[in-house]
Design a protein around this motif. Structure first.
Motif, short mmCIF file in Angstrom:
data_model
loop_
_atom_site.label_atom_id
_atom_site.label_comp_id
_atom_site.label_asym_id
_atom_site.label_seq_id
_atom_site.Cartn_x
_atom_site.Cartn_y
_atom_site.Cartn_z
N ARG A 53 0.82 -1.22 0.00
CA ARG A 53 0.00 0.00 0.00
C ARG A 53 0.86 1.27 0.00
NH1 ARG A 53 -4.67 -1.61 -1.45
NH2 ARG A 53 -6.00 -0.38 -0.05
N ILE A 54 2.14 1.12 -0.21
CA ILE A 54 3.08 2.23 -0.06
C ILE A 54 2.74 3.42 -0.96
CG2 ILE A 54 5.48 2.90 -0.54
CD1 ILE A 54 6.31 0.17 0.64
N PHE A 55 2.31 3.15 -2.17
CA PHE A 55 2.07 4.22 -3.14
C PHE A 55 0.60 4.59 -3.26
CE2 PHE A 55 6.04 2.11 -4.49
CZ PHE A 55 6.91 3.17 -4.29
N HIS A 56 -0.20 4.12 -2.33
CA HIS A 56 -1.63 4.47 -2.32
C HIS A 56 -1.83 5.78 -1.56
CE1 HIS A 56 -1.96 0.32 -3.57
NE2 HIS A 56 -3.27 0.44 -3.72
N LYS A 57 -2.81 6.55 -2.00
CA LYS A 57 -3.18 7.77 -1.29
C LYS A 57 -4.21 7.44 -0.22
CE LYS A 57 -1.99 10.97 -4.99
NZ LYS A 57 -2.43 12.06 -5.91
N PRO A 58 -4.39 8.34 0.76
CA PRO A 58 -5.27 8.03 1.89
C PRO A 58 -6.67 7.56 1.51
CG PRO A 58 -3.98 9.96 2.40
CD PRO A 58 -3.66 9.61 0.97
N ASN A 59 -7.26 8.14 0.44
CA ASN A 59 -8.62 7.73 0.08
C ASN A 59 -8.69 6.34 -0.53
OD1 ASN A 59 -7.58 8.19 -2.45
ND2 ASN A 59 -9.11 9.69 -3.09
N GLU A 60 -7.52 5.74 -0.75
CA GLU A 60 -7.45 4.37 -1.26
C GLU A 60 -7.14 3.36 -0.14
OE1 GLU A 60 -5.69 5.10 -5.72
OE2 GLU A 60 -4.31 5.44 -4.04
N LEU A 61 -7.09 3.84 1.09
CA LEU A 61 -6.75 3.00 2.24
C LEU A 61 -7.95 2.90 3.19
CD1 LEU A 61 -3.27 4.59 3.07
CD2 LEU A 61 -3.68 2.50 1.75
N SER A 62 -8.02 1.78 3.90
CA SER A 62 -9.05 1.63 4.93
C SER A 62 -8.70 2.51 6.13
CB SER A 62 -9.14 0.17 5.37
OG SER A 62 -7.97 -0.18 6.10
N GLY A 63 -9.66 2.65 7.05
CA GLY A 63 -9.41 3.44 8.25
C GLY A 63 -8.24 2.92 9.06
N GLY A 64 -8.16 1.60 9.20
CA GLY A 64 -7.05 1.01 9.95
C GLY A 64 -5.72 1.21 9.26
N GLU A 65 -5.72 1.11 7.92
CA GLU A 65 -4.49 1.33 7.17
C GLU A 65 -4.04 2.79 7.28
OE1 GLU A 65 -4.99 -2.04 3.64
OE2 GLU A 65 -5.86 -0.05 3.38
N GLN A 66 -4.98 3.70 7.21
CA GLN A 66 -4.64 5.11 7.38
C GLN A 66 -4.01 5.38 8.75
OE1 GLN A 66 -8.40 7.04 6.70
NE2 GLN A 66 -8.26 6.88 4.47
N GLN A 67 -4.57 4.76 9.78
CA GLN A 67 -4.03 4.98 11.12
C GLN A 67 -2.64 4.36 11.26
OE1 GLN A 67 -4.29 7.20 13.08
NE2 GLN A 67 -5.77 6.80 14.69
N ARG A 68 -2.39 3.23 10.61
CA ARG A 68 -1.04 2.65 10.65
C ARG A 68 -0.04 3.51 9.90
NH1 ARG A 68 -1.74 -3.15 8.55
NH2 ARG A 68 -3.92 -2.62 8.18
N VAL A 69 -0.48 4.16 8.82
CA VAL A 69 0.39 5.13 8.14
C VAL A 69 0.75 6.26 9.10
CG1 VAL A 69 0.57 6.83 6.28
CG2 VAL A 69 -0.44 4.58 5.83
#
Length: 218
Positions: A130-146
């Motif tokens: 998910r390294i090159f994904h923008k926030p709107n392409e990530l789940s809530g949990g993934e966003q928080q881990r970023v």
């Protein structure tokens, strides 16, 4: 590592903190708990140097925070304190990698070196794909881990988290909580976490309970 001596804070006529004394040790996971309005977030913001007390002292090792100029304080904060909030505050136009790199770029780190470290942190967070994904392409949990990876990029002395799992579903919340303890084990990271989550509070090394602006030792 962190020493708080007689911290007091008022907003107008309302005294929010009424003489807080507290020490946080290196590699400790401390939770701050209490009812809404008890002063938890105010205390966290003072520890994070985002707010200043009316009275009292905040020390990081041998550094008295009130002795720093505004420029030195901003540098100290960026280099030594990582923040994780209930809402991730990622910049929507940047990728996960770029969001994580921003504090290192502000610090003046080499661009390639910062990216290499950020990739390692994102992989540690389970976000290799998910390294090159923008926030709107990530789940809530993934966003928080970023946002956790971003908080770690400058090797901070402490990560301060304000209701970090308050916006997550139960499974994602539990995964985030386990991640904090993994980071303590693998990176030697110190955490101070404001939370209403009783499970996280009970998992922590120590609970600091605030009541009416004071530490409740009962």
């Amino acid at each position: 590592m962190i020493r708080i001596k007689d911290i007091q804070k008022s907003y107008g006529e309302l005294q929010v903190l009424k003489g807080i004394n507290l020490c946080v040790n290196e590699k400790e996971i401390v939770t701050i708990v209490g009812a809404s309005g008890a002063g938890k977030s105010t205390l966290l913001h003072i520890i994070g140097t985002l707010d200043t007390p009316d009275k009292g002292e905040l020390w990081f090792d041998d550094i008295l925070i009130s002795s720093l100029s505004s420029n030195k304080l901003a540098t100290f904060r960026n280099n030594n304190i990582g923040f994780v909030f209930q809402f991730h505050h990622l910049l929507p136009e940047f990728t996960a990698l770029e969001n994580v790199c921003i504090p290192a770029w502000i610090k003046g780190d080499n661009k390639k070196a910062a990216e290499k470290k950020a990739i390692g942190l994102l992989e540690l967070m389970g976000l290799k794909e998910r390294i090159f994904h923008k926030p709107n392409e990530l789940s809530g949990g993934e966003q928080q881990r970023v946002s956790v990876a971003r908080a770690l990029i400058n090797n901070p002395k402490v990560i301060l988290a304000d209701e970090p799992s308050g916006n997550l579903d139960t499974q994602t919340k539990n995964e985030l909580h386990r991640l904090f303890f993994t980071l303590r084990q693998e990176l030697g990271q110190t955490f101070v976490i404001v939370t209403h989550d009783t499970e996280l509070a009970e998992m922590s090394d120590r609970q600091i309970r605030l009541k009416d602006g004071k530490i409740d030792n009962r």
